[in-house]
Design an enzyme around this catalytic site. Structure first.
Site, PDB file in Angstrom:
ATOM      1  N   ASN A  94       0.863  -1.177   0.000  1.00  0.00           N
ATOM      2  CA  ASN A  94       0.000   0.000   0.000  1.00  0.00           C
ATOM      3  C   ASN A  94       0.901   1.228   0.000  1.00  0.00           C
ATOM      4  O   ASN A  94       1.897   1.272   0.732  1.00  0.00           O
ATOM      5  CB  ASN A  94      -0.893   0.004   1.246  1.00  0.00           C
ATOM      6  N   GLU A 102      -1.043   2.534   6.297  1.00  0.00           N
ATOM      7  CA  GLU A 102      -1.188   2.999   7.687  1.00  0.00           C
ATOM      8  C   GLU A 102       0.161   3.222   8.364  1.00  0.00           C
ATOM      9  O   GLU A 102       0.311   4.143   9.155  1.00  0.00           O
ATOM     10  CB  GLU A 102      -2.018   1.998   8.493  1.00  0.00           C
ATOM     11  N   HIS A 107       6.532  -1.552   3.398  1.00  0.00           N
ATOM     12  CA  HIS A 107       6.367  -2.965   3.719  1.00  0.00           C
ATOM     13  C   HIS A 107       5.569  -3.649   2.627  1.00  0.00           C
ATOM     14  O   HIS A 107       4.668  -3.053   2.038  1.00  0.00           O
ATOM     15  CB  HIS A 107       5.670  -3.162   5.075  1.00  0.00           C
TER      16      HIS A 107
HETATM   17  P1  5GP Z   1      -0.650  -0.912   5.843  1.00  0.00           P
HETATM   18  O1  5GP Z   1      -2.097  -0.562   6.000  1.00  0.00           O
HETATM   19  O2  5GP Z   1       0.234   0.219   6.310  1.00  0.00           O
HETATM   20  O3  5GP Z   1      -0.299  -1.408   4.480  1.00  0.00           O
HETATM   21  O4  5GP Z   1      -0.403  -2.156   6.798  1.00  0.00           O
HETATM   22  C1  5GP Z   1       0.071  -2.064   8.096  1.00  0.00           C
HETATM   23  C2  5GP Z   1      -0.014  -3.440   8.691  1.00  0.00           C
HETATM   24  O5  5GP Z   1       0.759  -3.473   9.867  1.00  0.00           O
HETATM   25  C3  5GP Z   1      -1.439  -3.860   9.102  1.00  0.00           C
HETATM   26  O6  5GP Z   1      -1.781  -5.062   8.410  1.00  0.00           O
HETATM   27  C4  5GP Z   1      -1.344  -4.055  10.609  1.00  0.00           C
HETATM   28  O7  5GP Z   1      -2.131  -5.129  11.070  1.00  0.00           O
HETATM   29  C5  5GP Z   1       0.128  -4.286  10.820  1.00  0.00           C
HETATM   30  N1  5GP Z   1       0.617  -3.852  12.122  1.00  0.00           N
HETATM   31  C6  5GP Z   1       0.370  -2.662  12.727  1.00  0.00           C
HETATM   32  N2  5GP Z   1       1.017  -2.595  13.907  1.00  0.00           N
HETATM   33  C7  5GP Z   1       1.694  -3.765  14.030  1.00  0.00           C
HETATM   34  C8  5GP Z   1       2.556  -4.282  15.053  1.00  0.00           C
HETATM   35  O8  5GP Z   1       2.837  -3.670  16.079  1.00  0.00           O
HETATM   36  N3  5GP Z   1       3.065  -5.533  14.836  1.00  0.00           N
HETATM   37  C9  5GP Z   1       2.798  -6.247  13.705  1.00  0.00           C
HETATM   38  N4  5GP Z   1       3.353  -7.449  13.610  1.00  0.00           N
HETATM   39  N5  5GP Z   1       1.992  -5.791  12.743  1.00  0.00           N
HETATM   40  C10 5GP Z   1       1.446  -4.561  12.896  1.00  0.00           C
END
Ligand code: 5GP
Length: 121
Positions: A94, A102, A107
Protein backbone atom coordinates in the site's frame (compact mmCIF):
# COMPACT_ATOMS: atom_id res chain seq x y z
CA UNK A 1 6.82 12.98 3.39
CA UNK A 2 9.88 12.72 5.63
CA UNK A 3 10.59 9.47 7.45
CA UNK A 4 9.00 9.22 10.91
CA UNK A 5 11.56 7.61 13.22
CA UNK A 6 8.78 6.72 15.66
CA UNK A 7 6.61 4.64 13.31
CA UNK A 8 5.82 1.19 14.66
CA UNK A 9 8.05 -0.70 12.19
CA UNK A 10 11.03 1.57 13.00
CA UNK A 11 10.49 0.60 16.64
CA UNK A 12 10.34 -3.10 15.70
CA UNK A 13 13.58 -2.73 13.69
CA UNK A 14 15.27 -1.11 16.69
CA UNK A 15 14.05 -3.96 18.91
CA UNK A 16 11.94 -1.61 21.05
CA UNK A 17 8.75 -3.54 20.25
CA UNK A 18 8.62 -7.33 19.82
CA UNK A 19 7.55 -9.12 16.67
CA UNK A 20 6.91 -12.69 15.66
CA UNK A 21 9.97 -12.96 13.43
CA UNK A 22 10.04 -15.13 10.32
CA UNK A 23 13.32 -14.09 8.72
CA UNK A 24 16.08 -11.50 8.90
CA UNK A 25 19.17 -10.68 6.85
CA UNK A 26 21.24 -7.56 6.06
CA UNK A 27 18.45 -6.05 3.96
CA UNK A 28 15.08 -7.15 5.32
CA UNK A 29 13.16 -8.12 8.41
CA UNK A 30 10.03 -10.25 8.10
CA UNK A 31 7.42 -10.99 10.74
CA UNK A 32 3.79 -12.06 11.04
CA UNK A 33 1.14 -9.34 10.82
CA UNK A 34 -0.44 -8.65 14.21
CA UNK A 35 -3.93 -8.71 12.64
CA UNK A 36 -3.79 -11.43 9.95
CA UNK A 37 -6.24 -11.05 7.05
CA UNK A 38 -5.55 -14.54 5.62
CA UNK A 39 -4.29 -17.90 6.94
CA UNK A 40 -0.78 -16.64 6.26
CA UNK A 41 -0.18 -12.91 6.47
CA UNK A 42 3.46 -11.90 6.68
CA UNK A 43 5.14 -8.53 6.36
CA UNK A 44 8.52 -7.95 4.74
CA UNK A 45 10.22 -4.63 5.41
CA UNK A 46 13.53 -3.21 4.22
CA UNK A 47 16.01 -2.27 6.94
CA UNK A 48 16.57 1.14 5.34
CA UNK A 49 14.43 4.14 6.23
CA UNK A 50 11.98 4.40 3.33
CA UNK A 51 8.44 5.65 3.76
CA UNK A 52 6.91 3.77 0.82
CA UNK A 53 7.65 2.06 -2.49
CA UNK A 54 8.01 5.35 -4.38
CA UNK A 55 10.52 6.63 -1.85
CA UNK A 56 12.40 3.31 -2.04
CA UNK A 57 12.43 3.32 -5.86
CA UNK A 58 13.89 6.83 -5.88
CA UNK A 59 16.48 6.48 -3.13
CA UNK A 60 17.46 2.87 -2.45
CA UNK A 61 20.67 1.36 -3.82
CA UNK A 62 20.56 -1.45 -6.36
CA UNK A 63 21.82 -3.76 -3.63
CA UNK A 64 18.91 -2.83 -1.37
CA UNK A 65 16.43 -3.35 -4.22
CA UNK A 66 17.75 -6.81 -4.98
CA UNK A 67 17.88 -7.54 -1.25
CA UNK A 68 14.20 -6.70 -0.81
CA UNK A 69 13.03 -8.82 -3.75
CA UNK A 70 15.22 -11.75 -2.73
CA UNK A 71 13.97 -11.34 0.84
CA UNK A 72 10.35 -11.63 -0.28
CA UNK A 73 11.13 -14.84 -2.14
CA UNK A 74 13.08 -16.28 0.79
CA UNK A 75 10.20 -15.56 3.17
CA UNK A 76 7.66 -17.05 0.76
CA UNK A 77 9.76 -20.22 0.54
CA UNK A 78 10.11 -20.40 4.31
CA UNK A 79 6.34 -20.09 4.70
CA UNK A 80 5.72 -22.79 2.06
CA UNK A 81 3.79 -20.48 -0.26
CA UNK A 82 6.30 -19.73 -3.05
CA UNK A 83 5.71 -21.36 -6.41
CA UNK A 84 8.73 -23.63 -5.82
CA UNK A 85 7.26 -25.18 -2.69
CA UNK A 86 3.58 -24.19 -2.58
CA UNK A 87 0.59 -22.76 -4.40
CA UNK A 88 1.48 -19.09 -4.60
CA UNK A 89 0.51 -15.99 -2.73
CA UNK A 90 -0.18 -12.27 -3.12
CA UNK A 91 2.48 -9.64 -2.48
CA UNK A 92 1.01 -6.20 -1.93
CA UNK A 93 2.35 -2.80 -1.00
CA UNK A 94 0.00 0.00 0.00
CA UNK A 95 1.39 3.39 -0.94
CA UNK A 96 0.41 6.56 0.92
CA UNK A 97 -3.08 7.99 1.33
CA UNK A 98 -5.02 6.60 -1.63
CA UNK A 99 -3.19 3.28 -1.28
CA UNK A 100 -4.48 2.96 2.28
CA UNK A 101 -1.04 2.79 3.89
CA UNK A 102 -1.19 3.00 7.69
CA UNK A 103 2.42 2.45 8.74
CA UNK A 104 4.83 4.88 7.03
CA UNK A 105 7.75 2.46 6.60
CA UNK A 106 7.75 0.54 3.30
CA UNK A 107 6.37 -2.96 3.72
CA UNK A 108 5.12 -5.75 1.52
CA UNK A 109 2.23 -7.86 2.74
CA UNK A 110 2.43 -11.55 1.77
CA UNK A 111 -0.98 -13.24 1.85
CA UNK A 112 -1.35 -16.98 1.32
CA UNK A 113 -2.04 -20.41 2.71
CA UNK A 114 -5.44 -20.29 1.00
CA UNK A 115 -7.01 -18.61 -2.05
CA UNK A 116 -6.58 -14.92 -1.50
CA UNK A 117 -9.65 -13.81 -3.47
CA UNK A 118 -10.61 -10.57 -5.16
CA UNK A 119 -7.78 -8.18 -5.83
CA UNK A 120 -9.50 -4.97 -4.74
CA UNK A 121 -12.72 -4.17 -2.93
P1 5GP B 1 -0.65 -0.91 5.84
O1 5GP B 1 -2.10 -0.56 6.00
O2 5GP B 1 0.23 0.22 6.31
O3 5GP B 1 -0.30 -1.41 4.48
O4 5GP B 1 -0.40 -2.16 6.80
C1 5GP B 1 0.07 -2.06 8.10
C2 5GP B 1 -0.01 -3.44 8.69
O5 5GP B 1 0.76 -3.47 9.87
C3 5GP B 1 -1.44 -3.86 9.10
O6 5GP B 1 -1.78 -5.06 8.41
C4 5GP B 1 -1.34 -4.06 10.61
O7 5GP B 1 -2.13 -5.13 11.07
C5 5GP B 1 0.13 -4.29 10.82
N1 5GP B 1 0.62 -3.85 12.12
C6 5GP B 1 0.37 -2.66 12.73
N2 5GP B 1 1.02 -2.60 13.91
C7 5GP B 1 1.69 -3.76 14.03
C8 5GP B 1 2.56 -4.28 15.05
O8 5GP B 1 2.84 -3.67 16.08
N3 5GP B 1 3.07 -5.53 14.84
C9 5GP B 1 2.80 -6.25 13.71
N4 5GP B 1 3.35 -7.45 13.61
N5 5GP B 1 1.99 -5.79 12.74
C10 5GP B 1 1.45 -4.56 12.90
Amino acid sequence: MSYDENNIFAKILRGEIPCNKIYEDDFVLSFHDINPQKKIHALVIPKGKYTDLDDFSLKASSEEMVGLLKGINTVAKKLGISTKVGKGYRALANISEHGGQEVPHLHFHLFGGERVGKMVE
